[in-house]
Motif scaffolding. Structure first.
Motif, short mmCIF file in Angstrom:
data_model
loop_
_atom_site.label_atom_id
_atom_site.label_comp_id
_atom_site.label_asym_id
_atom_site.label_seq_id
_atom_site.Cartn_x
_atom_site.Cartn_y
_atom_site.Cartn_z
N GLN A 35 -35.03 -54.88 -94.02
CA GLN A 35 -34.32 -54.34 -92.87
C GLN A 35 -33.96 -55.42 -91.86
N GLN A 77 -31.13 -57.68 -93.30
CA GLN A 77 -29.86 -56.97 -93.28
C GLN A 77 -29.30 -56.87 -91.87
N LYS A 78 -30.18 -56.62 -90.90
CA LYS A 78 -29.73 -56.48 -89.52
C LYS A 78 -29.39 -57.83 -88.90
N THR A 79 -30.23 -58.84 -89.14
CA THR A 79 -30.04 -60.15 -88.52
C THR A 79 -28.81 -60.86 -89.05
N ASN A 129 -26.43 -59.40 -91.16
CA ASN A 129 -25.34 -58.51 -91.54
C ASN A 129 -24.94 -58.77 -93.00
N GLN A 189 -30.29 -47.35 -97.87
CA GLN A 189 -29.93 -48.61 -97.23
C GLN A 189 -28.54 -49.10 -97.63
#
Length: 302
Positions: free
Chosen positions: A81, A84-86, A88, A115
């Protein structure tokens, strides 16, 4: 979470948010998350061995770091997570070792599905019969490019594809009948262990020649199981390639220097290379079929 994000930042370029990263998830004994940009690759392995935590290894363009978690699935989810967030990043590749997560397989697939709506490439391993697990994966996940099966499946297993795949690889392919082989919608098919008879293998190519099946097939290879399989292939109508010396064969799925070989021609004019390749691992060798492109035909006849 912020500590994990900081570690990721330390291992990437400062302008990482402007770079297109791709990452993959591999659920093995020590699951790891890997993300890649160009030739550079970073791996975060989740370990339940406290002594390995924070250990780092570097080789060429790859950096590996171990992180300790009591629960390896929780560790994988945390890193997944945050990466994926950091960054992109997109997720093109998932691998699951079913032997390690037999009772948690469906839970993992459900979580991955929440996800990402689809993956390009999916690989699954299993040393025992895994009909139900594979069926669940295929019914739950959208796989766009390639499916690689290193699982054992029962003789009763049937596979249904909702879409055409670019690449379909089967290691334990004894369950694949002639009917199933003809119905696999893939541009490239590889079968290692097979139960197809010599007559069935010959019929497969004859049906292709007569434009009955697999008009989209561009590459096919299979490990030959006996001398009788060799004889069956030799009895197919084919023409020796009249080109001296070695030459480069490249149809997108297979690239190598070859010498000799034969051609088979479909009734609509399409032509393919058909050649036997020696292998130290397989007594009777590997049979390879490569459909020629227009560009390749020009190069071959130059």
């Amino acid at each position: 979470m912020s500590r994990i994000a900081k570690l990721i930042g330390q291992m990437c370029w400062r302008n990482s948010r402007h770079i297109d990263y791709r990452f993959d998830v591999q659920m093995c004994k020590e699951p790891f998350i890997a993300f890649t940009n160009g030739k550079r690759r970073w791996l975060y392995a989740i370990t339940t061995n406290l002594d390995k935590s924070e250990n780092r290894m570097n080789w060429r363009n790859t950096e590996l770091m171990y992180k300790y978690y009591e629960n390896r699935i929780k560790g994988m989810k945390d890193w997944f997570q945050v990466i994926q967030k950091t960054l992109n990043a997109t997720l093109p590749f998932v691998m699951i070792d079913n032997d390690e997560y037999r009772t948690q397989n469906k839970m993992l697939i459900n979580w991955i599905r929440t996800q990402t709506p689809s993956v390009e490439k999916f690989v699954i391993y299993s040393s025992t019969i895994a009909d139900d697990d594979l069926t669940y994966i295929l019914n739950t996940m959208t796989i766009n490019w390639g499916l690689y099966l290193y699982v054992k499946l029962s003789d009763q297993f049937t596979i249904n594809f909702p879409r055409t795949l670019t690449r379909f690889y089967v290691h334990h392919g004894e369950w694949i009948t002639m009917v199933q082989l003809l119905s696999i919608p893939a541009l490239s098919i590889t079968i290692v262990h097979s139960s197809l008879t010599p007559q069935e293998l010959k019929a497969f190519f004859e049906l292709w020649i007569n434009v009955k099946y697999h008009k989209q097939l561009q590459y096919f290879d299979i490990v030959l199981q006996s001398e009788q399989h060799l004889e069956a292939i030799r009895s197919i109508t084919q023409t020796p390639i009249d080109k001296k010396g070695s030459w480069y064969l490249d149809n997108g799925f297979f690239k190598d220097i070859v010498q000799g070989g034969n051609e088979i021609k479909r009734k609509d004019g399409a032509t393919a290379f058909l050649g036997l390749f020696d292998s130290s691992n397989f007594e009777f060798g590997i049979l390879r079929f490569c459909l020629y492109s227009t560009e390749f035909n020009i190069a071959l006849n130059a």
